[in-house]
Design a protein around this motif. Structure first.
Motif, PDB file in Angstrom:
ATOM      1  N   LYS A   5     -13.618 -13.176  30.723  1.00  0.00           N
ATOM      2  CA  LYS A   5     -13.481 -14.217  31.762  1.00  0.00           C
ATOM      3  C   LYS A   5     -14.845 -14.456  32.412  1.00  0.00           C
ATOM      4  O   LYS A   5     -15.707 -13.560  32.423  1.00  0.00           O
ATOM      5  CB  LYS A   5     -12.469 -13.793  32.829  1.00  0.00           C
ATOM      6  N   ILE A   6     -14.994 -15.656  32.945  1.00  0.00           N
ATOM      7  CA  ILE A   6     -16.214 -15.953  33.706  1.00  0.00           C
ATOM      8  C   ILE A   6     -16.011 -15.386  35.103  1.00  0.00           C
ATOM      9  O   ILE A   6     -15.171 -15.859  35.870  1.00  0.00           O
ATOM     10  CB  ILE A   6     -16.493 -17.469  33.725  1.00  0.00           C
ATOM     11  N   ALA A   7     -16.780 -14.338  35.423  1.00  0.00           N
ATOM     12  CA  ALA A   7     -16.616 -13.656  36.715  1.00  0.00           C
ATOM     13  C   ALA A   7     -17.543 -14.231  37.773  1.00  0.00           C
ATOM     14  O   ALA A   7     -17.304 -14.051  38.972  1.00  0.00           O
ATOM     15  CB  ALA A   7     -16.898 -12.165  36.535  1.00  0.00           C
ATOM     16  N   GLY A   8     -18.595 -14.918  37.341  1.00  0.00           N
ATOM     17  CA  GLY A   8     -19.529 -15.522  38.295  1.00  0.00           C
ATOM     18  C   GLY A   8     -20.312 -16.619  37.607  1.00  0.00           C
ATOM     19  O   GLY A   8     -20.600 -16.521  36.406  1.00  0.00           O
ATOM     20  N   ILE A   9     -20.624 -17.673  38.359  1.00  0.00           N
ATOM     21  CA  ILE A   9     -21.362 -18.797  37.766  1.00  0.00           C
ATOM     22  C   ILE A   9     -22.420 -19.296  38.753  1.00  0.00           C
ATOM     23  O   ILE A   9     -22.189 -19.301  39.966  1.00  0.00           O
ATOM     24  CB  ILE A   9     -20.388 -19.937  37.341  1.00  0.00           C
ATOM     25  N   GLY A  10     -23.577 -19.695  38.220  1.00  0.00           N
ATOM     26  CA  GLY A  10     -24.637 -20.211  39.084  1.00  0.00           C
ATOM     27  C   GLY A  10     -25.450 -21.274  38.389  1.00  0.00           C
ATOM     28  O   GLY A  10     -25.411 -21.399  37.156  1.00  0.00           O
ATOM     29  N   MET A  11     -26.168 -22.059  39.152  1.00  0.00           N
ATOM     30  CA  MET A  11     -27.028 -23.101  38.579  1.00  0.00           C
ATOM     31  C   MET A  11     -28.282 -23.246  39.425  1.00  0.00           C
ATOM     32  O   MET A  11     -28.310 -22.847  40.584  1.00  0.00           O
ATOM     33  CB  MET A  11     -26.303 -24.447  38.515  1.00  0.00           C
ATOM     34  N   TYR A  12     -29.304 -23.805  38.800  1.00  0.00           N
ATOM     35  CA  TYR A  12     -30.544 -24.092  39.528  1.00  0.00           C
ATOM     36  C   TYR A  12     -31.150 -25.360  38.949  1.00  0.00           C
ATOM     37  O   TYR A  12     -31.266 -25.497  37.735  1.00  0.00           O
ATOM     38  CB  TYR A  12     -31.553 -22.946  39.373  1.00  0.00           C
ATOM     39  N   VAL A  13     -31.510 -26.277  39.841  1.00  0.00           N
ATOM     40  CA  VAL A  13     -32.296 -27.434  39.400  1.00  0.00           C
ATOM     41  C   VAL A  13     -33.537 -27.525  40.277  1.00  0.00           C
ATOM     42  O   VAL A  13     -33.472 -27.236  41.482  1.00  0.00           O
ATOM     43  CB  VAL A  13     -31.495 -28.766  39.444  1.00  0.00           C
ATOM     44  N   PRO A  14     -34.676 -27.908  39.708  1.00  0.00           N
ATOM     45  CA  PRO A  14     -35.904 -27.997  40.501  1.00  0.00           C
ATOM     46  C   PRO A  14     -35.775 -29.044  41.604  1.00  0.00           C
ATOM     47  O   PRO A  14     -34.967 -29.973  41.498  1.00  0.00           O
ATOM     48  CB  PRO A  14     -36.956 -28.417  39.480  1.00  0.00           C
ATOM     49  N   ALA A  15     -36.613 -28.898  42.634  1.00  0.00           N
ATOM     50  CA  ALA A  15     -36.533 -29.805  43.793  1.00  0.00           C
ATOM     51  C   ALA A  15     -37.035 -31.214  43.467  1.00  0.00           C
ATOM     52  O   ALA A  15     -36.587 -32.192  44.057  1.00  0.00           O
ATOM     53  CB  ALA A  15     -37.346 -29.211  44.943  1.00  0.00           C
TER      54      ALA A  15
END
Ligand code: ACO
Length: 349
Positions: A5-15
């Motif tokens: 299962k996906i227990a945690g998810i994150g994302m990042y995009v530059p400013a």
């Protein structure tokens, strides 16, 4: 056998936001052309010197790890998907392991371009199911802005792509109704040169009879990379856009239906389809072909462009953050890209 299962998810995009209008400073293009053909309004470009594919992956990974309620020290395997690595070798997996001060765990790089994240997820899923690992970090990250032709010559490719990263932590679950239900991977290398970056590479014209594009005519000793390649702009990606479009609109629906059928579902059972953000027109075509409503498909290419291996985890993360994916929802991830490769994953959130 446990599921993952996906227990945690994150994302990042530059400013740094780059609009279609901004691109007109470098090439002959227009906001109207880009929006009409691709749906893209803006994209993000990484800081030229301070951000790399790995550093963006690290930012997304930190969030995913925190949301999973663990620390970087708990991760026991890394799968990193990208087509724009910091170095030709070694891969970004080890750079992320170093940057996050992780234990001496395994780190695997996946080179499946737009399908990279779904392929990486499938690999991680097998390791969880076999019981080999308990906390796997899966990352998709791209810094396209460093490798595009920003002259009018490269406009059909360069307007499409953007930078960013997404990451998930996979863990085992004993709940047989939850987690990744199945993954489906495909390839057809017949038209590998239709969407490709040929140089630097070891081909030395070996595949030139494919005749998709002119290859560098290099001398011995400078076959891997030559002044001529750079002078002739052969160090940039090549794309036969219309051919990619034609194949994508067939393979996307096929691999989604394959995942649904395997688990006894129909398109109407889906709460959310997260397609690789290749092009808004492709997503709309797939939606129409499967008879899905607007609320069953997530698109954010308008704001980020096509971020290749990062696009599926970024879209999944945003959809979840916006409350459009809830516990128990049936979610399908699907991707198609260079290779050609295509893939899907069906999961119960
Ligand atoms: N701005 C203005 N004009 C442009 C641009 C641009 N950025 N790019 C190309 N043109 C021009 C071309 O030079 C051509 O001009 P001409 O008729 O005078 O020769 C004209 O627009 C049409 O060019 P095409 O390449 O035929 O454009 P098309 O209508 O096919 O649109 C596109 C190009 C958007 C790439 C389309 O083919 C497409 O959507 N293909 C799918 C590929 C895709 O989405 N790839 C994403 C990455 S791969 C992946 O993620 C799966």
């Amino acid at each position: 056998m446990p599921r993952s299962k996906i227990a945690g998810i994150g994302m990042y995009v530059p400013a740094n936001v780059v609009t279609n209008q901004d691109l007109t400073r470098y090439m002959d293009t227009s906001d109207e052309w880009i929006q009409e053909r691709t749906g893209i309004q803006q994209r993000r470009y990484a800081h030229r010197t301070e951000e790399t594919t790995t550093t963006m992956g690290v930012e997304a990974a930190r969030i995913a790890i925190e949301r999973a309620g663990i620390t970087a020290n708990d991760i026991d395997f890394i799968v990193f998907a990208t087509l724009s690595p910091d170095y030709y070798f070694p891969g970004c997996g080890v750079l992320l392991q170093r940057a996050m001060k992780m234990k001496e765990i395994g780190a695997l790089d996946v080179r499946n371009q737009c399908s990279g994240f779904v392929y990486a997820l499938s690999v991680a899923d097998q390791f969880i199911r076999s019981g080999m690992y308990k906390n796997i970090l899966v990352v998709g990250s791209e810094k396209h802005s460093f490798g595009l032709d920003f002259s009018t010559r490269g406009r059909n490719v360069s307007v499409i792509f953007g930078d960013g990263a997404g990451a998930v932590v996979l863990q085992p679950t004993e709940d047989t109704n939850r987690g990744i239900l199945s993954t489906h991977l495909h390839s057809d290398g017949e038209a590998a040169e239709i969407l490709a970056m040929y140089n630097p590479g070891t081909h030395a014209n070996h595949w030139a009879d494919k005749n998709y594009a002119s290859f560098a005519d290099a001398e011995i000793g400078e076959m891997f990379m030559s002044h001529e390649m750079i002078d002739n702009a052969q160090n940039f990606p090549f794309m036969d856009g219309p051919s990619v479009f034609k194949k994508a609109v067939v393979k996307f629906p096929e691999v989604i239906v394959e995942a649904l059928q395997k688990n006894g579902y129909q398109p109407s059972d889906l709460q959310m389809l997260i397609p690789h953000q290749a092009n808004l027109r492709i997503s709309q075509f797939v939606q129409q072909k499967l008879g899905l409503r607007d609320d069953q498909v997530y698109n954010n290419i308008q704001r980020y462009g096509n971020t290749t291996a990062a696009s599926v985890p970024i879209a999944l993360c945003e959809a979840w953050q916006e409350g459009r994916i809830k516990e128990g929802d049936l979610v399908c991830l699907a991707a198609f890209g260079s290779g050609f490769t295509w893939a899907s994953a069906l999961l119960r959130w």
